[in-house]
Design a protein around this motif. Structure first.
Motif, PDB file in Angstrom:
ATOM      1  N   VAL A  39      31.347  35.921  74.770  1.00 30.56           N
ATOM      2  CA  VAL A  39      31.477  37.332  75.117  1.00 30.56           C
ATOM      3  C   VAL A  39      32.668  37.901  74.350  1.00 30.56           C
ATOM      4  O   VAL A  39      33.758  37.323  74.372  1.00 30.56           O
ATOM      5  CB  VAL A  39      31.685  37.527  76.633  1.00 30.56           C
ATOM      6  CG1 VAL A  39      32.140  38.945  76.944  1.00 30.56           C
ATOM      7  CG2 VAL A  39      30.402  37.209  77.389  1.00 30.56           C
ATOM      8  N   CYS A  40      32.443  39.017  73.657  1.00 28.77           N
ATOM      9  CA  CYS A  40      33.498  39.692  72.906  1.00 28.77           C
ATOM     10  C   CYS A  40      33.572  41.160  73.326  1.00 28.77           C
ATOM     11  O   CYS A  40      32.530  41.806  73.505  1.00 28.77           O
ATOM     12  CB  CYS A  40      33.249  39.610  71.397  1.00 28.77           C
ATOM     13  SG  CYS A  40      33.505  37.970  70.691  1.00 28.77           S
ATOM     14  N   ASP A  41      34.769  41.670  73.464  1.00 30.67           N
ATOM     15  CA  ASP A  41      35.004  43.073  73.830  1.00 30.67           C
ATOM     16  C   ASP A  41      35.763  43.723  72.678  1.00 30.67           C
ATOM     17  O   ASP A  41      36.947  43.461  72.479  1.00 30.67           O
ATOM     18  CB  ASP A  41      35.813  43.126  75.134  1.00 30.67           C
ATOM     19  CG  ASP A  41      36.033  44.561  75.616  1.00 30.67           C
ATOM     20  OD1 ASP A  41      35.663  45.497  74.892  1.00 30.67           O
ATOM     21  OD2 ASP A  41      36.606  44.733  76.709  1.00 30.67           O
ATOM     22  N   GLY A  42      35.054  44.541  71.892  1.00 31.34           N
ATOM     23  CA  GLY A  42      35.647  45.132  70.700  1.00 31.34           C
ATOM     24  C   GLY A  42      36.762  46.109  70.993  1.00 31.34           C
ATOM     25  O   GLY A  42      36.758  46.810  72.004  1.00 31.34           O
ATOM     26  N   ILE A  43      37.739  46.146  70.107  1.00 30.59           N
ATOM     27  CA  ILE A  43      38.888  47.041  70.211  1.00 30.59           C
ATOM     28  C   ILE A  43      38.886  47.945  68.990  1.00 30.59           C
ATOM     29  O   ILE A  43      38.721  47.480  67.866  1.00 30.59           O
ATOM     30  CB  ILE A  43      40.208  46.248  70.266  1.00 30.59           C
ATOM     31  CG1 ILE A  43      40.220  45.316  71.487  1.00 30.59           C
ATOM     32  CG2 ILE A  43      41.414  47.181  70.311  1.00 30.59           C
ATOM     33  CD1 ILE A  43      41.363  44.342  71.475  1.00 30.59           C
ATOM     34  N   GLY A  44      39.051  49.226  69.203  1.00 24.77           N
ATOM     35  CA  GLY A  44      39.122  50.133  68.074  1.00 24.77           C
ATOM     36  C   GLY A  44      38.179  51.308  68.165  1.00 24.77           C
ATOM     37  O   GLY A  44      38.250  52.225  67.358  1.00 24.77           O
ATOM     38  N   GLN A 100      45.797  50.089  59.281  1.00 23.89           N
ATOM     39  CA  GLN A 100      47.144  49.756  59.738  1.00 23.89           C
ATOM     40  C   GLN A 100      47.309  50.142  61.199  1.00 23.89           C
ATOM     41  O   GLN A 100      46.682  51.091  61.685  1.00 23.89           O
ATOM     42  CB  GLN A 100      48.200  50.476  58.883  1.00 23.89           C
ATOM     43  CG  GLN A 100      48.133  50.189  57.401  1.00 23.89           C
ATOM     44  CD  GLN A 100      48.434  48.727  57.080  1.00 23.89           C
ATOM     45  OE1 GLN A 100      49.195  48.074  57.783  1.00 23.89           O
ATOM     46  NE2 GLN A 100      47.832  48.223  56.006  1.00 23.89           N
ATOM     47  N   GLY A 101      48.182  49.413  61.904  1.00 25.69           N
ATOM     48  CA  GLY A 101      48.544  49.770  63.275  1.00 25.69           C
ATOM     49  C   GLY A 101      47.337  49.870  64.185  1.00 25.69           C
ATOM     50  O   GLY A 101      46.476  48.995  64.236  1.00 25.69           O
ATOM     51  N   ARG A 102      47.244  51.000  64.905  1.00 27.41           N
ATOM     52  CA  ARG A 102      46.168  51.194  65.867  1.00 27.41           C
ATOM     53  C   ARG A 102      44.813  51.420  65.202  1.00 27.41           C
ATOM     54  O   ARG A 102      43.785  51.430  65.879  1.00 27.41           O
ATOM     55  CB  ARG A 102      46.497  52.382  66.780  1.00 27.41           C
ATOM     56  CG  ARG A 102      47.678  52.124  67.704  1.00 27.41           C
ATOM     57  CD  ARG A 102      47.914  53.304  68.627  1.00 27.41           C
ATOM     58  NE  ARG A 102      48.998  53.047  69.555  1.00 27.41           N
ATOM     59  CZ  ARG A 102      48.864  52.442  70.724  1.00 27.41           C
ATOM     60  NH1 ARG A 102      47.662  52.027  71.111  1.00 27.41           N
ATOM     61  NH2 ARG A 102      49.888  52.248  71.525  1.00 27.41           N
ATOM     62  N   GLN A 103      44.795  51.620  63.893  1.00 25.49           N
ATOM     63  CA  GLN A 103      43.524  51.801  63.194  1.00 25.49           C
ATOM     64  C   GLN A 103      42.811  50.476  62.950  1.00 25.49           C
ATOM     65  O   GLN A 103      41.631  50.455  62.629  1.00 25.49           O
ATOM     66  CB  GLN A 103      43.757  52.499  61.854  1.00 25.49           C
ATOM     67  CG  GLN A 103      44.232  53.945  61.992  1.00 25.49           C
ATOM     68  CD  GLN A 103      44.413  54.598  60.635  1.00 25.49           C
ATOM     69  OE1 GLN A 103      44.456  53.917  59.611  1.00 25.49           O
ATOM     70  NE2 GLN A 103      44.509  55.913  60.629  1.00 25.49           N
ATOM     71  N   ARG A 104      43.533  49.354  63.108  1.00 28.69           N
ATOM     72  CA  ARG A 104      42.912  48.046  62.875  1.00 28.69           C
ATOM     73  C   ARG A 104      41.887  47.754  63.973  1.00 28.69           C
ATOM     74  O   ARG A 104      42.133  48.005  65.145  1.00 28.69           O
ATOM     75  CB  ARG A 104      43.963  46.935  62.829  1.00 28.69           C
ATOM     76  CG  ARG A 104      44.902  47.041  61.646  1.00 28.69           C
ATOM     77  CD  ARG A 104      45.929  45.933  61.650  1.00 28.69           C
ATOM     78  NE  ARG A 104      45.391  44.644  61.275  1.00 28.69           N
ATOM     79  CZ  ARG A 104      45.261  44.201  60.026  1.00 28.69           C
ATOM     80  NH1 ARG A 104      45.624  44.995  59.020  1.00 28.69           N
ATOM     81  NH2 ARG A 104      44.783  43.004  59.775  1.00 28.69           N
ATOM     82  N   MET A 105      40.754  47.240  63.555  1.00 25.40           N
ATOM     83  CA  MET A 105      39.732  46.865  64.537  1.00 25.40           C
ATOM     84  C   MET A 105      39.994  45.421  64.966  1.00 25.40           C
ATOM     85  O   MET A 105      40.524  44.604  64.210  1.00 25.40           O
ATOM     86  CB  MET A 105      38.341  46.997  63.944  1.00 25.40           C
ATOM     87  CG  MET A 105      38.078  46.149  62.707  1.00 25.40           C
ATOM     88  SD  MET A 105      36.428  46.461  62.042  1.00 25.40           S
ATOM     89  CE  MET A 105      36.456  45.440  60.563  1.00 25.40           C
ATOM     90  N   GLY A 106      39.607  45.124  66.181  1.00 21.70           N
ATOM     91  CA  GLY A 106      39.819  43.785  66.714  1.00 21.70           C
ATOM     92  C   GLY A 106      38.866  43.521  67.860  1.00 21.70           C
ATOM     93  O   GLY A 106      37.995  44.338  68.182  1.00 21.70           O
ATOM     94  N   THR A 107      39.034  42.380  68.498  1.00 23.70           N
ATOM     95  CA  THR A 107      38.172  42.029  69.622  1.00 23.70           C
ATOM     96  C   THR A 107      38.825  40.954  70.472  1.00 23.70           C
ATOM     97  O   THR A 107      39.616  40.146  69.982  1.00 23.70           O
ATOM     98  CB  THR A 107      36.793  41.524  69.125  1.00 23.70           C
ATOM     99  OG1 THR A 107      35.953  41.277  70.237  1.00 23.70           O
ATOM    100  CG2 THR A 107      36.916  40.254  68.310  1.00 23.70           C
TER     101      THR A 107
END
Length: 749
Positions: free
Chosen positions: A301-306, A367-374
Motif C-alpha cells: 500500500v502506497c499513499d502518494g505525496i504531492g 525542489q522542496g514541497r514540489q518534490r513528489m513522494g510516497t
C-alpha cells in the motif's frame, strides 16, 4: 466487577452521552465505545475496592486494573523533567507490541504514600464479553505446558529479540520476572517494566530461567531447549544475536510441520473530497490472490505525496520497482533464505524505489514541497513468518482472536518525540505539527532514508491489515476491527466484503483523503512433529557480519550525499542468496588470504624495483586516502570516528551527556538490527589531551572521561549529534579499532 451506576461516556466531542458499560456503540450517535483498560503501577498498594471510581473517571475493575470511563478526554501527564521512570517506556515505543505505553498519571490523596500512580495502556488484559469479567493474560510459566512446540519456541524467540533493547534501557529484569511476563495468544507481553539493580542480569541468568521450562517443553523441543539453556548458562551463547540465530533454526525445523494458506485482497478509492487518487496498491485494486496456487503473496500500500505535483506517479513507481525486486528475492527456496539477509534486501528494494522517484524529481528539477513522494507499507509472508517493511505513516495492523495490534510506528514528528523520550504519545499527537512526516520515499537520496523492517512468527490464524491514513486516522481501525475484521477469523465474513466495508467506513467516518487497504488472511494447519529437533549453536559472528563481509566493506552506496540521485537501471535484478551459510564463511577466508598474499607480494616487488617517492610530490600524484575519503556522517558511522553532541542526551541511571561532548565510536550493537530497525552505538567519553584546542565539555557527576556509554542510534540522530571529519580538532585520542575480522558496521535505522 463494576459499579452499577458507572457509565461509559461517548468519545464523540459533540455527543458525550452516558452509556451502559456493556454497550459497544453509543446509544445516541452510534459512535463505537472504546474500552481502555489500564494497568496501575503501584507498590502492592490497594487503590480501593472494585466498583470505586477514582478522579471522577477511572473505574476500579480489579486490584490494579482500571477502566477509563471518559476515553474521549485528555489525560493528566507527568512532568517528564522531574519523573525519570516513564522514559524507558517511551524510548521502547518501537516494541509496544510487547511493552505497554504510558497513558498518564493518577493523582492520589495527600495522605497516600504514593502521590501519583503511573497508568499504562493496553496491558495484557483479557475481557469476557458475555460475563464482562476481566482477567490478566496467563503468566508464561503457567501457559507454557499447554502450548504447542511452535508456540513455545515462538515465545522464547520474542524474549530473545527483546533482550538487547530492554538491557539498553536498564529494564532487562522484566524478562526474568514470571509475574510481569505474560502471554496473549502467540504474543509475549509485559504487565510493566522491572528496573534493574546496580548489576543488570546477563544471559546466563536467562539460561537459568529457561532451564525451568525444560521439564514441561513439548517432546519435539525438549532436548533443543535444554541445550540452548545450558549454552546460555555456560557462556557458549554470549550474545542475543547468537541466541536468535539458534532459535531461528529450531523454528525453521518446526515450520515444516505447519502449512499456511494465504489470501490477499486490496481496495483503493478516491474518497468523497479528493479529485484524484494518489494512492496505489498491489495486487491491483479488487484483485484476490491466493497462495497456493500462486507462488508468491505480496501486499503493498502506497499513499502518494504531492497532489497535482505527481503523488500518484510516485506511488505507482514505488510499487512497480518493489514488485520487480521481490520477485527475484522469492525465487530462492525457503530453506536457503537467511532472515536477516532477507530483511536487508527488502530495505534495499525500498531504497531502490526511493532513488527512482528521487531521480525523477531531480530530472524534472523539483525542489522542496514540489518534490513528489510516497509512503509505503508492505507485507511478505514466507513460510511461518510475516515480513513487514514501511516508510511514512501508512500502517500495518496484526489482528488475531485476542486483539488488534499496530505493528508499525509512524515516521512522524509525534512518534519521534516519544521515541526520544521527550513526550507521551497522547500528548505529542496534540501538537500542531504532530502528523508531519519525517521521511517518505522520493524526498532525497537513499543514504538519508531509514526504512523499518520487521518479521513476526505466525503460529495461529491471523489477518494483517495494511492501510493508508485515509482509514487509520482518528483511530478508525481500533474502533472497528472487532466488528468488521475479527469475523474473518471466526469464519463469519468474506475477506472481499470486509475490504469493501473498510473503504466505506473510511469514506463515511473520515472522508478527508484517498483510502487504500490490503487484507492478508493467513490460515495455519499445524501438527506436532514426531521428530526431536537438535540445537546448533552458531559461531560468535552474526549473519549480519557475514553479509557485510560478503558484499565488501567498500561497496558503494546507491547515492552520494552531495550528488543528485543515481539513475537506477530499469531491470536491475536483486541479488539472491543460494549458497548455504556454512559455505560462505570458509570461502571468504580463502579469498581474503589470497588477496592479502597477492598485495604483500606486489608491495615487496615495488619496494625492490622502484626508487623512493620524492618528498615534494608532483600535482599528478595519486590522491591520498584522506583526500578521497567520503564525508563522514551518522549514516555511514564507523568505529574510531568522533561524534560531538549538540543537545543534552539523557542516559540510564539518571546520567546525561552535556551539550558539546566529544565521544569516540567503539562499535554498534546488535547486528543484525532488531525488528524496529534501531540499534545501539557504543562510545567512549573522550579524555582531554594537551594538544586539544578547546576544553572538553563539562560532565555530570558520575560520568568520567574514558567511560563507555551506549546510546540508541535514533536518539543520537534526534539530538542533533554530528560526526567530525578526519583531522578536525577534538579531545579524543585515536586508537579505537573495529573488532578483528569485522568491517565497520554501517547499519542504519
Amino acid at each position: 466487577m463494576e459499579n452499577d451506576a458507572a457509565t461509559l461516556q461517548c468519545p464523540h466531542e459533540n455527543c458525550q452521552a452516558a452509556n451502559p458499560l456493556t454497550h459497544k456503540f453509543c446509544q445516541r450517535c452510534s459512535t463505537p465505545l472504546p474500552k481502555n483498560y489500564l494497568w496501575a503501577v503501584v507498590d502492592n498498594q490497594s487503590l480501593g475496592s472494585p466498583g470505586k471510581i477514582l478522579a471522577d473517571r477511572y473505574l476500579i475493575v480489579d486490584k490494579f486494573v482500571l477502566l477509563d470511563t471518559k476515553p474521549g478526554l485528555l489525560t493528566l501527564t507527568p512532568e517528564l523533567e522531574n519523573l525519570q521512570i516513564p522514559r524507558a517506556y517511551l524510548r521502547l515505543i518501537p516494541y509496544r507490541l510487547h511493552v505497554p505505553q504510558v497513558h498518564g498519571v493518577l493523582p492520589l490523596t495527600k495522605n497516600s504514600p504514593q502521590p501519583e500512580v503511573l497508568l499504562l495502556e493496553k496491558p495484557p488484559v483479557m475481557v469476557d464479553d458475555t460475563t464482562q469479567q476481566v482477567h490478566l493474560g496467563s503468566e508464561l510459566t503457567s501457559a507454557w505446558r499447554d502450548a504447542t512446540s511452535m508456540r513455545q519456541l515462538n515465545w522464547l524467540w520474542q524474549i530473545a529479540h527483546l533482550w538487547q533493547p530492554l538491557a539498553s534501557e536498564g529494564v532487562v529484569s522484566s524478562l526474568l520476572d514470571s509475574y510481569v511476563l505474560r502471554t496473549e495468544g502467540s504474543l509475549v507481553r509485559l504487565l510493566e517494566l522491572r528496573f534493574d539493580d546496580a548489576t543488570s542480569p546477563k544471559l546466563p541468568q536467562l539460561g537459568e530461567f529457561w532451564q525451568q521450562l525444560v521439564a514441561n517443553a513439548k517432546p519435539a523441543i525438549g532436548e533443543f531447549l535444554n541445550r540452548i539453556s545450558l549454552s546460555l548458562i555456560e557462556g557458549e551463547i554470549h550474545s542475543s544475536e547468537q541466541l536468535i540465530t539458534a532459535l531461528d533454526r529450531g523454528l525453521a525445523e518446526l515450520g515444516r510441520s505447519q502449512t499456511p494458506t494465504i489470501k490477499i485482497i486490496t481496495k483503493t478509492d478516491t474518497g468523497p473530497s479528493r479529485q484524484r487518487n494518489e494512492d496505489a496498491c498491489s495486487p491491483p485494486s479488487g484483485t484476490l490472490v491466493s497462495k497456493p496456487p500462486q507462488p508468491t503473496a505480496l501486499a503493498i500500500v502506497c499513499d502518494g505525496i504531492g497532489g497535482h505535483e505527481g503523488g500518484n506517479v510516485a506511488s505507482n513507481l514505488a510499487i512497480e520497482t518493489i514488485q520487480q525486486q521481490v520477485q527475484q528475492l522469492t525465487k530462492v527456496p525457503y530453506d536457503h533464505i537467511d532472515p536477516s539477509l532477507l530483511l536487508n534486501d527488502l530495505e534495499k528494494a525500498v531504497a531502490m524505489a526511493n532513488d527512482k522517484i528521487s531521480q525523477r524529481n531531480d530530472s524534472e528539477n523539483r525542489q522542496g514541497r514540489q518534490r513528489m513522494g510516497t509512503t509505503l507499507v508492505m507485507a511478505l509472508p514466507v513460510a511461518h513468518e510475516m515480513y513487514i517493511t514501511h516508510v511514512g505513516d501508512s500502517r500495518a495492523y496484526w489482528i488475531t482472536r485476542q486483539g488488534c495490534y499496530q505493528v508499525t510506528l509512524d515516521d512522524d514528528v509525534a512518534s519521534r518525540e516519544v521515541r526520544l523520550g521527550y513526550a507521551i504519545y497522547r500528548e505529542a499527537v496534540q501538537q500542531s505539527s504532530a502528523g508531519s512526516l519525517v521521511q517518505a520515499l522520493g524526498m532525497g537520496p537513499s543514504t538519508s532514508l531509514h526504512p523499518t523492517s520487521a518479521r513476526f512468527m505466525l503460529d495461529e490464524d491471523a489477518v494483517f491489515l495494511l492501510t493508508s491514513d485515509g482509514l487509520s486516522d482518528f483511530d478508525r481501525v481500533e474502533e472497528y476491527w472487532e466488528t468488521e475484521i475479527l469475523p474473518i477469523l471466526l469464519g463469519e465474513a468474506n475477506i472481499v466484503n470486509v475490504a469493501d466495508r473498510l473503504v466505506e467506513i473510511a469514506n463515511s467516518k473520515n472522508g478527508h483523503d484517498n483510502v487504500t487497504v490490503a487484507l492478508v488472511h493467513y490460515q495455519v494447519q499445524y501438527w506436532e512433529p514426531e521428530i526431536t529437533i537438535k540445537a546448533i549453536i552458531p559461531e560468535s559472528y552474526s549473519a549480519k557480519t557475514v553479509d557485510l563481509a560478503s558484499r565488501g566493506a567498500n561497496t558503494p552506496v546507491l547515492t552520494s550525499p552531495n550528488q543528485k540521485t543515481q539513475v537506477i537501471e530499469e531491470n536491475q535484478p536483486a541479488k539472491t542468496r543460494q549458497l548455504p551459510l556454512q559455505w560462505i564463511v570458509p570461502l571468504l577466508f580463502v579469498l581474503a588470504a589470497g588477496t592479502g598474499g597477492f598485495i604483500i607480494q606486489q608491495l615487496r616487488l615495488k619496494s625492490t624495483s622502484q626508487p623512493p617517492i620524492a618528498s615534494n610530490p608532483t600535482p599528478t600524484q595519486t590522491p591520498t586516502v584522506a583526500a578521497t575519503e567520503p564525508p563522514r556522517t551518522l549514516a555511514n558511522l564507523a568505529s574510531g570516528w568522533v561524534i560531538q553532541t549538540t543537545k543534552e542526551i539523557p542516559l540510564a541511571n539518571n546520567q546525561s551527556l552535556p551539550p558539546k561532548s566529544f565521544l569516540q565510536v567503539i562499535g554498534t550493537n546488535p547486528s543484525p538490527k532488531p525488528p524496529s530497525g534501531d540499534f545501539l552505538v557504543r562510545m567512549q567519553v573522550c579524555t582531554p589531551t594537551p594538544a586539544s584546542s578547546q576544553p572538553p565539555a563539562p560532565s555530570k557527576p558520575g560520568l568520567k572521561p574514558g567511560q563507555e556509554v551506549s546510546i540508541q542510534f535514533s536518539q543520537l540522530k534526534g539530538s542533533g549529534a554530528s560526526v567530525l571529519q578526519s583531522g578536525a580538532a577534538n579531545t579524543c585520542k585515536s586508537g579505537i579499532q573495529p573488532p578483528a575480522n569485522q568491517p565497520p558496521d554501517t547499519s542504519q535505522t
